[in-house]
Design an enzyme around this catalytic site. Structure first.
Site, PDB file in Angstrom:
ATOM      1  N   HIS A  40      -7.540  -5.001  -0.741  1.00  0.00           N
ATOM      2  CA  HIS A  40      -6.289  -4.244  -0.745  1.00  0.00           C
ATOM      3  C   HIS A  40      -5.173  -4.918   0.057  1.00  0.00           C
ATOM      4  CE1 HIS A  40      -4.075  -0.599  -1.536  1.00  0.00           C
ATOM      5  NE2 HIS A  40      -3.879  -0.346  -0.254  1.00  0.00           N
TER       6      HIS A  40
ATOM      7  N   SER B 219       0.835  -1.190   0.000  1.00  0.00           N
ATOM      8  CA  SER B 219       0.000   0.000   0.000  1.00  0.00           C
ATOM      9  C   SER B 219       0.876   1.248   0.000  1.00  0.00           C
ATOM     10  CB  SER B 219      -0.962  -0.045   1.196  1.00  0.00           C
ATOM     11  OG  SER B 219      -1.943   0.957   1.098  1.00  0.00           O
TER      12      SER B 219
ATOM     13  N   ASP C  58      -9.936  -4.104  -6.146  1.00  0.00           N
ATOM     14  CA  ASP C  58      -9.330  -3.357  -5.039  1.00  0.00           C
ATOM     15  C   ASP C  58      -9.970  -1.980  -4.993  1.00  0.00           C
ATOM     16  OD1 ASP C  58      -7.731  -1.945  -3.256  1.00  0.00           O
ATOM     17  OD2 ASP C  58      -5.841  -2.723  -4.047  1.00  0.00           O
TER      18      ASP C  58
END
Length: 266
Positions: free
Chosen positions: A245, A95, A217
């Site tokens: 995610h 991320s 996502d």
């Protein structure tokens, strides 16, 4: 203060294997890697840490001024590598830590051999032809909600980020992780994350890079992963048949296999 203590560094796995340094995302800590670590540790030396303000890091090292920028987190990563004398590192960033990894590789290219960018996004806000997945109004609303009621925001957003509504235990785990974070620290990190723009940093990457995305996502949609792949010369793109995610939790076997196949390549 040593970087090892500050960032709660732990080391496991094969002493003589290639080194994997795993960097977690917003609202998480190194525990989020726990399902992939046993698989990776069979072949690799696995180094884990908590960003300052997360997990069991030393929060006395945190300041709003310093950690209002992603560069500070990248500097911490480089300091960890220097203190442990890590070289030829495969840096895996999840991320927002995917962009922290990009910045760290630019700061100390001699330390890193490869990058793995797991569900990355260089910019969350749409900009002209670029589609990050959110309008500026969306992000302003998200940050405003976070500032007003962090626990409520966590309970609402964590299941969205995690996806997999048929597996509510995953969303509950991420909610608990968010709720363990000090709200003030979370507010500063959220602004650094969701208002960042690291698109110009992507073409600077000069080491082999793997971009891993999931098929669905809500935070970093597939077109974002393709953008990252297109901007990093020679990079590879893998789309996991997974949702959400955080594939290291929702699809740990596929995630570990993708990381290992790339990291173990000579």
């Amino acid at each position: 203060m040593s970087a090892r203590a500050r960032n709660n560094v732990t080391v496991t796995g094969s002493v003589h294997g290639p080194t994997l340094l795993l960097a977690h995302g917003f609202g998480c800590d190194q525990n989020m890697w726990r399902l992939v670590v046993p698989m990776l540790a069979q072949r690799f030396r696995v180094v884990l840490f908590d960003h300052v303000g997360a997990g069991r890091s030393d929060t006395s090292a945190w300041s709003a001024e310093r950690y209002a920028r992603l560069d500070a987190y990248a500097e911490d990563v480089v300091e960890i590598c220097a203190e442990l004398d890590l070289r030829d590192v495969v840096l895996v960033g999840h991320s927002v830590s995917a962009m922290i990894a990009v910045l760290a590789a630019d700061l100390a290219p001699e330390r890193f051999a490869r990058l793995v960018l797991l569900t990355p996004s260089p910019r969350y806000i749409d900009d002209g032809d670029y589609r990050g997945g959110f309008s500026r109004a969306d992000i302003d609303e998200l940050l405003g909600s976070l500032d007003a009621n962090y626990l409520g925001w966590s309970a609402t957003m964590a299941p969205v980020i995690m996806g997999n509504p048929d597996r509510p235990e995953l969303g509950a785990e991420l909610t608990e992780s968010f709720c363990r974070t000090d709200p003030m620290i979370a507010q500063v990190f959220a602004k650094a994350t969701f208002l960042s723009d690291n698109r110009a940093d992507l073409p600077k990457v000069r080491i082999p890079t793997l971009v891993i995305q999931t098929a669905v996502d809500a935070i970093a949609p597939p077109e974002v992963g393709r953008f990252v792949h297109d901007q990093i010369r020679g990079s590879e793109l893998v789309t996991l048949p997974a949702t959400g995610h955080c594939p290291q939790l929702s699809a740990p076997e596929a995630t570990a296999a993708a990381i290992a196949a790339f990291a173990g390549r000579r």
